[in-house]
Design an enzyme around this catalytic site. Structure first.
Site, PDB file in Angstrom:
ATOM      1  N   TYR A 197      53.686   3.978  40.499  1.00  0.00           N
ATOM      2  CA  TYR A 197      52.520   4.195  41.287  1.00  0.00           C
ATOM      3  C   TYR A 197      52.586   3.519  42.707  1.00  0.00           C
ATOM      4  CZ  TYR A 197      47.662   3.760  42.569  1.00  0.00           C
ATOM      5  OH  TYR A 197      46.276   3.828  43.303  1.00  0.00           O
ATOM      6  N   LYS A 201      52.917   6.354  46.097  1.00  0.00           N
ATOM      7  CA  LYS A 201      51.994   6.158  47.021  1.00  0.00           C
ATOM      8  C   LYS A 201      52.846   5.969  48.344  1.00  0.00           C
ATOM      9  CE  LYS A 201      48.078   6.499  45.109  1.00  0.00           C
ATOM     10  NZ  LYS A 201      47.304   7.614  45.017  1.00  0.00           N
TER      11      LYS A 201
HETATM   12  N1  LIG Z   1      40.807   3.053  41.150  1.00  0.00           N
HETATM   13  C1  LIG Z   1      41.308   2.340  41.907  1.00  0.00           C
HETATM   14  O1  LIG Z   1      41.178   1.161  41.756  1.00  0.00           O
HETATM   15  C2  LIG Z   1      42.148   2.625  43.007  1.00  0.00           C
HETATM   16  C3  LIG Z   1      42.453   1.565  44.117  1.00  0.00           C
HETATM   17  C4  LIG Z   1      43.256   1.847  45.183  1.00  0.00           C
HETATM   18  C5  LIG Z   1      43.820   3.395  45.581  1.00  0.00           C
HETATM   19  N2  LIG Z   1      43.371   4.226  44.682  1.00  0.00           N
HETATM   20  C6  LIG Z   1      43.541   5.613  45.049  1.00  0.00           C
HETATM   21  O2  LIG Z   1      42.604   6.197  45.614  1.00  0.00           O
HETATM   22  C7  LIG Z   1      42.416   7.742  45.452  1.00  0.00           C
HETATM   23  C8  LIG Z   1      41.108   8.049  44.976  1.00  0.00           C
HETATM   24  O3  LIG Z   1      40.905   6.993  43.781  1.00  0.00           O
HETATM   25  P1  LIG Z   1      39.547   7.407  43.120  1.00  0.00           P
HETATM   26  O4  LIG Z   1      39.316   6.301  41.841  1.00  0.00           O
HETATM   27  O5  LIG Z   1      38.185   7.606  43.730  1.00  0.00           O
HETATM   28  O6  LIG Z   1      39.804   8.725  42.096  1.00  0.00           O
HETATM   29  P2  LIG Z   1      39.117   9.554  40.968  1.00  0.00           P
HETATM   30  O7  LIG Z   1      37.676   9.037  40.667  1.00  0.00           O
HETATM   31  O8  LIG Z   1      40.077   9.312  39.827  1.00  0.00           O
HETATM   32  O9  LIG Z   1      39.041  10.898  41.622  1.00  0.00           O
HETATM   33  C9  LIG Z   1      40.181  11.527  41.669  1.00  0.00           C
HETATM   34  C10 LIG Z   1      40.100  12.922  42.454  1.00  0.00           C
HETATM   35  O10 LIG Z   1      41.177  13.732  42.386  1.00  0.00           O
HETATM   36  C11 LIG Z   1      40.895  15.137  41.406  1.00  0.00           C
HETATM   37  N3  LIG Z   1      41.964  15.451  40.473  1.00  0.00           N
HETATM   38  C12 LIG Z   1      42.511  14.648  39.601  1.00  0.00           C
HETATM   39  N4  LIG Z   1      43.548  15.280  39.047  1.00  0.00           N
HETATM   40  C13 LIG Z   1      43.629  16.529  39.542  1.00  0.00           C
HETATM   41  C14 LIG Z   1      44.286  17.738  39.166  1.00  0.00           C
HETATM   42  N5  LIG Z   1      45.242  17.681  38.347  1.00  0.00           N
HETATM   43  N6  LIG Z   1      44.180  18.699  39.910  1.00  0.00           N
HETATM   44  C15 LIG Z   1      43.143  18.687  40.906  1.00  0.00           C
HETATM   45  N7  LIG Z   1      42.400  17.718  41.275  1.00  0.00           N
HETATM   46  C16 LIG Z   1      42.699  16.723  40.434  1.00  0.00           C
HETATM   47  C17 LIG Z   1      39.777  14.958  40.680  1.00  0.00           C
HETATM   48  O11 LIG Z   1      39.254  16.148  40.485  1.00  0.00           O
HETATM   49  P3  LIG Z   1      38.354  16.271  38.936  1.00  0.00           P
HETATM   50  O12 LIG Z   1      36.875  15.516  39.125  1.00  0.00           O
HETATM   51  O13 LIG Z   1      38.269  17.866  38.738  1.00  0.00           O
HETATM   52  O14 LIG Z   1      39.156  15.795  37.962  1.00  0.00           O
HETATM   53  C18 LIG Z   1      38.948  13.938  41.535  1.00  0.00           C
HETATM   54  O15 LIG Z   1      38.247  14.604  42.638  1.00  0.00           O
HETATM   55  C19 LIG Z   1      43.700   7.870  44.191  1.00  0.00           C
HETATM   56  O16 LIG Z   1      44.684   8.311  45.088  1.00  0.00           O
HETATM   57  C20 LIG Z   1      43.732   6.484  43.889  1.00  0.00           C
HETATM   58  O17 LIG Z   1      45.441   6.391  43.393  1.00  0.00           O
HETATM   59  C21 LIG Z   1      42.632   3.873  43.589  1.00  0.00           C
END
Ligand SMILES: NC(=O)c1ccc[n+]([C@@H]2O[C@H](COP(=O)([O-])OP(=O)(O)OC[C@H]3O[C@@H](n4cnc5c(N)ncnc54)[C@H](OP(=O)(O)O)[C@@H]3O)[C@@H](O)[C@H]2O)c1
Length: 293
Positions: A197, A201
Protein backbone atom coordinates in the site's frame (compact mmCIF):
# COMPACT_ATOMS: atom_id res chain seq x y z
CA UNK A 1 -14.32 -28.87 58.28
CA UNK A 2 -15.74 -28.21 54.76
CA UNK A 3 -15.94 -31.17 52.48
CA UNK A 4 -16.12 -30.41 48.74
CA UNK A 5 -17.24 -32.78 46.09
CA UNK A 6 -14.94 -33.43 43.11
CA UNK A 7 -17.24 -31.35 40.89
CA UNK A 8 -17.10 -28.38 43.28
CA UNK A 9 -13.30 -28.54 43.40
CA UNK A 10 -13.21 -28.53 39.59
CA UNK A 11 -15.53 -25.52 39.42
CA UNK A 12 -13.38 -23.60 41.89
CA UNK A 13 -10.20 -24.37 39.95
CA UNK A 14 -11.90 -23.45 36.66
CA UNK A 15 -13.02 -20.16 38.21
CA UNK A 16 -9.49 -19.43 39.37
CA UNK A 17 -8.14 -20.30 35.93
CA UNK A 18 -10.59 -17.92 34.21
CA UNK A 19 -9.83 -15.18 36.73
CA UNK A 20 -6.12 -15.54 35.96
CA UNK A 21 -6.80 -15.50 32.19
CA UNK A 22 -8.87 -12.29 32.49
CA UNK A 23 -6.13 -10.76 34.60
CA UNK A 24 -3.53 -11.57 31.91
CA UNK A 25 -5.76 -10.31 29.06
CA UNK A 26 -6.46 -7.13 31.03
CA UNK A 27 -2.76 -6.51 31.54
CA UNK A 28 -1.94 -7.17 27.86
CA UNK A 29 -4.73 -4.83 26.77
CA UNK A 30 -3.55 -2.19 29.23
CA UNK A 31 0.03 -2.45 27.98
CA UNK A 32 -1.14 -2.29 24.36
CA UNK A 33 -3.17 0.85 25.09
CA UNK A 34 -0.16 2.48 26.76
CA UNK A 35 2.03 1.51 23.81
CA UNK A 36 -0.40 2.97 21.25
CA UNK A 37 -0.79 6.12 23.36
CA UNK A 38 3.01 6.51 23.48
CA UNK A 39 3.28 6.07 19.71
CA UNK A 40 0.47 8.60 19.36
CA UNK A 41 2.31 11.13 21.54
CA UNK A 42 5.51 10.71 19.54
CA UNK A 43 3.69 10.98 16.18
CA UNK A 44 1.80 14.01 17.41
CA UNK A 45 4.97 15.69 18.67
CA UNK A 46 6.95 15.24 15.45
CA UNK A 47 3.99 16.13 13.23
CA UNK A 48 3.23 19.36 15.04
CA UNK A 49 6.45 21.25 14.51
CA UNK A 50 6.29 21.16 10.74
CA UNK A 51 2.75 22.46 10.37
CA UNK A 52 2.05 25.08 13.01
CA UNK A 53 2.88 27.81 10.49
CA UNK A 54 -0.54 27.48 8.83
CA UNK A 55 -2.19 28.45 12.09
CA UNK A 56 0.07 31.42 12.63
CA UNK A 57 -0.76 32.85 9.21
CA UNK A 58 -3.68 35.23 9.29
CA UNK A 59 -5.92 33.92 6.54
CA UNK A 60 -9.29 35.43 5.94
CA UNK A 61 -11.41 32.83 4.19
CA UNK A 62 -13.84 35.31 2.74
CA UNK A 63 -11.08 37.31 1.05
CA UNK A 64 -9.37 34.14 -0.12
CA UNK A 65 -12.61 32.86 -1.62
CA UNK A 66 -13.49 36.19 -3.27
CA UNK A 67 -10.04 36.52 -4.81
CA UNK A 68 -10.09 32.98 -6.08
CA UNK A 69 -13.64 33.26 -7.46
CA UNK A 70 -12.54 36.28 -9.50
CA UNK A 71 -10.09 34.05 -11.36
CA UNK A 72 -13.02 32.13 -12.86
CA UNK A 73 -11.31 28.76 -12.67
CA UNK A 74 -12.71 25.31 -13.32
CA UNK A 75 -11.92 21.98 -11.68
CA UNK A 76 -12.46 18.26 -11.97
CA UNK A 77 -12.80 15.65 -9.25
CA UNK A 78 -11.83 12.00 -9.68
CA UNK A 79 -13.50 9.69 -7.19
CA UNK A 80 -16.44 11.93 -6.26
CA UNK A 81 -18.51 8.84 -5.44
CA UNK A 82 -16.08 7.86 -2.67
CA UNK A 83 -15.94 9.10 0.91
CA UNK A 84 -13.36 11.86 0.42
CA UNK A 85 -14.54 12.82 -3.06
CA UNK A 86 -18.13 13.21 -1.90
CA UNK A 87 -17.12 15.43 1.03
CA UNK A 88 -14.80 17.45 -1.18
CA UNK A 89 -17.56 18.02 -3.70
CA UNK A 90 -19.89 19.20 -0.92
CA UNK A 91 -17.27 21.65 0.33
CA UNK A 92 -16.49 23.01 -3.14
CA UNK A 93 -20.15 23.34 -4.15
CA UNK A 94 -21.09 25.14 -0.92
CA UNK A 95 -18.22 27.63 -1.23
CA UNK A 96 -18.93 28.33 -4.94
CA UNK A 97 -15.30 28.93 -5.74
CA UNK A 98 -15.20 27.38 -9.21
CA UNK A 99 -17.05 28.51 -12.30
CA UNK A 100 -17.35 24.91 -13.49
CA UNK A 101 -17.04 21.57 -11.70
CA UNK A 102 -16.63 18.32 -13.60
CA UNK A 103 -16.87 14.89 -12.04
CA UNK A 104 -14.89 12.19 -13.80
CA UNK A 105 -15.79 8.66 -12.80
CA UNK A 106 -16.83 5.23 -13.95
CA UNK A 107 -20.53 5.85 -13.27
CA UNK A 108 -23.01 8.69 -13.31
CA UNK A 109 -24.05 10.00 -9.91
CA UNK A 110 -27.45 11.31 -8.95
CA UNK A 111 -27.96 14.32 -6.69
CA UNK A 112 -31.18 15.60 -5.19
CA UNK A 113 -29.81 18.97 -4.12
CA UNK A 114 -30.41 21.81 -6.59
CA UNK A 115 -26.97 23.26 -5.98
CA UNK A 116 -25.53 20.21 -7.74
CA UNK A 117 -27.51 20.78 -10.94
CA UNK A 118 -24.80 22.63 -12.80
CA UNK A 119 -22.24 19.87 -12.33
CA UNK A 120 -20.80 18.32 -15.47
CA UNK A 121 -20.37 14.54 -15.34
CA UNK A 122 -18.01 12.59 -17.56
CA UNK A 123 -18.37 8.83 -17.41
CA UNK A 124 -15.17 7.14 -18.53
CA UNK A 125 -13.69 3.68 -18.89
CA UNK A 126 -10.45 3.85 -16.91
CA UNK A 127 -9.11 0.85 -18.87
CA UNK A 128 -9.32 2.88 -22.10
CA UNK A 129 -8.71 6.31 -20.68
CA UNK A 130 -7.00 7.70 -23.78
CA UNK A 131 -10.33 7.39 -25.59
CA UNK A 132 -11.74 9.88 -23.07
CA UNK A 133 -9.06 12.56 -23.23
CA UNK A 134 -11.75 15.18 -23.99
CA UNK A 135 -13.07 14.73 -20.43
CA UNK A 136 -9.77 16.04 -19.11
CA UNK A 137 -9.63 19.13 -21.34
CA UNK A 138 -9.76 22.64 -19.99
CA UNK A 139 -9.66 22.30 -16.22
CA UNK A 140 -7.43 24.55 -14.15
CA UNK A 141 -7.44 22.46 -10.98
CA UNK A 142 -7.73 18.69 -10.57
CA UNK A 143 -8.46 16.67 -7.42
CA UNK A 144 -7.78 12.97 -7.31
CA UNK A 145 -9.48 10.94 -4.56
CA UNK A 146 -9.42 7.66 -6.46
CA UNK A 147 -8.49 4.47 -4.72
CA UNK A 148 -9.37 0.93 -3.83
CA UNK A 149 -8.06 -1.71 -1.45
CA UNK A 150 -6.16 -4.95 -1.90
CA UNK A 151 -8.99 -6.76 -0.11
CA UNK A 152 -11.46 -5.47 -2.66
CA UNK A 153 -9.49 -5.58 -5.89
CA UNK A 154 -6.57 -7.94 -5.23
CA UNK A 155 -2.93 -6.89 -5.56
CA UNK A 156 -3.05 -6.27 -9.31
CA UNK A 157 -6.36 -4.48 -9.15
CA UNK A 158 -5.13 -2.25 -6.35
CA UNK A 159 -2.01 -1.27 -8.33
CA UNK A 160 -4.15 -0.72 -11.44
CA UNK A 161 -6.44 1.75 -9.66
CA UNK A 162 -4.17 3.45 -7.13
CA UNK A 163 -1.24 3.78 -9.51
CA UNK A 164 -2.17 3.31 -13.18
CA UNK A 165 -5.59 4.98 -13.22
CA UNK A 166 -4.27 7.88 -11.15
CA UNK A 167 -1.17 8.37 -13.29
CA UNK A 168 -3.08 8.07 -16.60
CA UNK A 169 -5.65 10.58 -15.38
CA UNK A 170 -2.94 12.99 -14.28
CA UNK A 171 -1.18 12.63 -17.66
CA UNK A 172 -4.37 13.46 -19.57
CA UNK A 173 -5.17 16.31 -17.20
CA UNK A 174 -1.73 17.82 -17.76
CA UNK A 175 -2.15 17.50 -21.54
CA UNK A 176 -5.59 19.08 -21.18
CA UNK A 177 -4.20 22.21 -19.53
CA UNK A 178 -4.56 21.49 -15.80
CA UNK A 179 -2.06 23.60 -13.88
CA UNK A 180 -2.71 22.47 -10.28
CA UNK A 181 -3.04 18.77 -9.54
CA UNK A 182 -4.05 17.60 -6.04
CA UNK A 183 -3.45 14.01 -5.07
CA UNK A 184 -4.90 12.32 -2.02
CA UNK A 185 -2.13 9.91 -1.07
CA UNK A 186 -1.49 8.46 2.38
CA UNK A 187 0.49 8.95 5.55
CA UNK A 188 3.68 6.90 5.24
CA UNK A 189 3.69 6.81 1.42
CA UNK A 190 7.14 5.68 0.43
CA UNK A 191 8.25 4.10 -2.84
CA UNK A 192 10.90 2.11 -0.96
CA UNK A 193 8.43 0.67 1.55
CA UNK A 194 8.10 -3.06 2.02
CA UNK A 195 4.32 -2.62 2.36
CA UNK A 196 2.45 -2.77 -0.92
CA UNK A 197 0.00 0.00 0.00
CA UNK A 198 2.65 2.50 1.05
CA UNK A 199 4.96 1.57 -1.82
CA UNK A 200 2.27 2.05 -4.48
CA UNK A 201 1.28 5.38 -2.91
CA UNK A 202 4.93 6.49 -2.92
CA UNK A 203 5.39 5.36 -6.52
CA UNK A 204 2.34 7.14 -7.83
CA UNK A 205 3.32 10.34 -5.98
CA UNK A 206 6.74 10.24 -7.67
CA UNK A 207 5.44 9.31 -11.13
CA UNK A 208 2.86 12.11 -11.14
CA UNK A 209 5.60 14.54 -10.09
CA UNK A 210 7.54 13.66 -13.27
CA UNK A 211 4.64 15.02 -15.35
CA UNK A 212 5.72 18.51 -14.31
CA UNK A 213 2.51 20.22 -13.20
CA UNK A 214 2.86 23.95 -12.54
CA UNK A 215 1.67 23.13 -9.02
CA UNK A 216 1.38 19.68 -7.51
CA UNK A 217 -0.03 19.16 -4.00
CA UNK A 218 0.21 15.80 -2.29
CA UNK A 219 -1.96 15.20 0.77
CA UNK A 220 -0.92 12.46 3.13
CA UNK A 221 -3.78 11.78 5.55
CA UNK A 222 -3.70 9.05 8.19
CA UNK A 223 -6.72 6.79 8.79
CA UNK A 224 -9.81 8.71 7.71
CA UNK A 225 -12.39 9.16 10.44
CA UNK A 226 -15.67 8.79 8.59
CA UNK A 227 -18.82 6.71 8.86
CA UNK A 228 -18.06 4.74 5.74
CA UNK A 229 -21.05 3.61 3.68
CA UNK A 230 -19.23 0.50 2.51
CA UNK A 231 -18.43 -2.23 5.06
CA UNK A 232 -14.68 -2.49 5.77
CA UNK A 233 -14.29 -4.40 9.06
CA UNK A 234 -10.58 -3.66 9.59
CA UNK A 235 -11.08 0.07 9.04
CA UNK A 236 -14.19 0.00 11.24
CA UNK A 237 -12.19 -1.58 14.05
CA UNK A 238 -9.34 0.91 13.61
CA UNK A 239 -11.81 3.79 13.75
CA UNK A 240 -13.43 2.44 16.93
CA UNK A 241 -10.02 2.40 18.55
CA UNK A 242 -8.60 5.58 17.03
CA UNK A 243 -11.78 7.65 17.47
CA UNK A 244 -11.43 8.07 21.26
CA UNK A 245 -7.64 8.44 20.95
CA UNK A 246 -8.12 11.23 18.43
CA UNK A 247 -9.90 13.39 21.00
CA UNK A 248 -6.56 13.66 22.83
CA UNK A 249 -4.19 13.41 19.85
CA UNK A 250 -6.23 14.49 16.84
CA UNK A 251 -3.62 13.69 14.21
CA UNK A 252 -1.47 10.98 15.73
CA UNK A 253 -2.92 8.14 13.71
CA UNK A 254 -6.12 9.42 12.17
CA UNK A 255 -7.83 12.51 10.81
CA UNK A 256 -11.44 13.57 10.35
CA UNK A 257 -12.37 13.43 6.68
CA UNK A 258 -13.73 16.99 6.87
CA UNK A 259 -10.24 18.22 7.78
CA UNK A 260 -8.83 16.58 4.65
CA UNK A 261 -11.29 18.16 2.22
CA UNK A 262 -11.12 21.56 3.89
CA UNK A 263 -7.34 21.43 3.69
CA UNK A 264 -7.61 20.68 -0.02
CA UNK A 265 -9.88 23.68 -0.53
CA UNK A 266 -7.87 26.11 1.62
CA UNK A 267 -4.66 25.03 -0.07
CA UNK A 268 -6.21 25.71 -3.46
CA UNK A 269 -7.19 29.23 -2.38
CA UNK A 270 -3.73 30.05 -1.05
CA UNK A 271 -1.16 30.79 -3.73
CA UNK A 272 1.39 27.99 -3.60
CA UNK A 273 4.98 28.87 -2.87
CA UNK A 274 6.44 25.57 -4.03
CA UNK A 275 5.88 23.71 -7.29
CA UNK A 276 5.59 20.44 -5.40
CA UNK A 277 4.26 20.34 -1.87
CA UNK A 278 3.80 17.36 0.40
CA UNK A 279 1.23 18.06 3.07
CA UNK A 280 1.61 15.61 5.93
CA UNK A 281 -1.24 14.56 8.20
CA UNK A 282 -0.66 17.22 10.84
CA UNK A 283 -0.37 19.99 8.29
CA UNK A 284 -3.55 18.72 6.62
CA UNK A 285 -5.33 19.02 9.95
CA UNK A 286 -4.07 22.54 10.64
CA UNK A 287 -4.77 23.69 7.11
CA UNK A 288 -8.29 22.33 7.45
CA UNK A 289 -8.74 24.43 10.59
CA UNK A 290 -8.13 27.60 8.57
CA UNK A 291 -11.47 26.98 6.82
CA UNK A 292 -13.24 27.22 10.19
CA UNK A 293 -12.03 30.76 10.85
N1 LIG B 1 -9.52 5.14 3.99
C1 LIG B 1 -8.53 5.65 4.67
O1 LIG B 1 -8.46 5.61 5.90
C2 LIG B 1 -7.42 6.37 3.90
C3 LIG B 1 -6.37 6.92 4.60
C4 LIG B 1 -5.38 7.62 3.91
C5 LIG B 1 -5.46 7.71 2.53
N2 LIG B 1 -6.48 7.13 1.86
C6 LIG B 1 -6.50 7.24 0.39
O2 LIG B 1 -7.37 8.30 0.04
C7 LIG B 1 -7.99 8.02 -1.22
C8 LIG B 1 -9.50 8.14 -1.06
O3 LIG B 1 -9.92 7.27 -0.05
P1 LIG B 1 -11.48 7.08 0.26
O4 LIG B 1 -11.55 6.18 1.43
O5 LIG B 1 -12.16 8.38 0.28
O6 LIG B 1 -11.92 6.27 -1.06
P2 LIG B 1 -13.26 5.44 -1.34
O7 LIG B 1 -14.36 5.89 -0.47
O8 LIG B 1 -12.91 4.00 -1.35
O9 LIG B 1 -13.58 5.91 -2.84
C9 LIG B 1 -12.74 5.54 -3.87
C10 LIG B 1 -13.14 6.16 -5.18
O10 LIG B 1 -12.37 5.51 -6.22
C11 LIG B 1 -13.26 4.96 -7.18
N3 LIG B 1 -12.79 3.65 -7.66
C12 LIG B 1 -12.42 2.59 -6.92
N4 LIG B 1 -12.13 1.54 -7.71
C13 LIG B 1 -12.33 1.97 -8.98
C14 LIG B 1 -12.20 1.35 -10.26
N5 LIG B 1 -11.81 0.09 -10.40
N6 LIG B 1 -12.47 2.08 -11.35
C15 LIG B 1 -12.85 3.37 -11.24
N7 LIG B 1 -13.01 4.02 -10.05
C16 LIG B 1 -12.74 3.32 -8.96
C17 LIG B 1 -14.58 4.77 -6.46
O11 LIG B 1 -15.61 4.74 -7.43
P3 LIG B 1 -16.93 3.83 -7.20
O12 LIG B 1 -17.76 4.60 -6.20
O13 LIG B 1 -17.54 3.75 -8.54
O14 LIG B 1 -16.47 2.52 -6.64
C18 LIG B 1 -14.61 5.98 -5.55
O15 LIG B 1 -15.07 7.11 -6.24
C19 LIG B 1 -7.52 6.63 -1.61
O16 LIG B 1 -6.48 6.74 -2.51
C20 LIG B 1 -7.04 6.02 -0.31
O17 LIG B 1 -6.02 5.06 -0.51
C21 LIG B 1 -7.48 6.49 2.51
Amino acid sequence: MIICTKQETMLVSQGLFLKRQYFIYGRVLGLLTILVALIAIVCNHFGNSESASYLRMAYDMKTLEDNFRAKNESCFILGASGETGRELLKEIVSRQIFSRITLIGRRKLTFEDKSYQSLVQEVVDFEKLDDYSAAFQGHDVGYCCLGTTKAKAGTEGFIRVDHDYVLNSARLAKAGGCSHFNLESSKGADKASGFLYLRVKGEVEADVEKLGFERYSIFRPAVLLVDRQESRPAEWLARKFLGPLSTMFPTAMSIPITSVVRAMVVNTLIAGEKRVEIIENNAVYNLGKVAEK
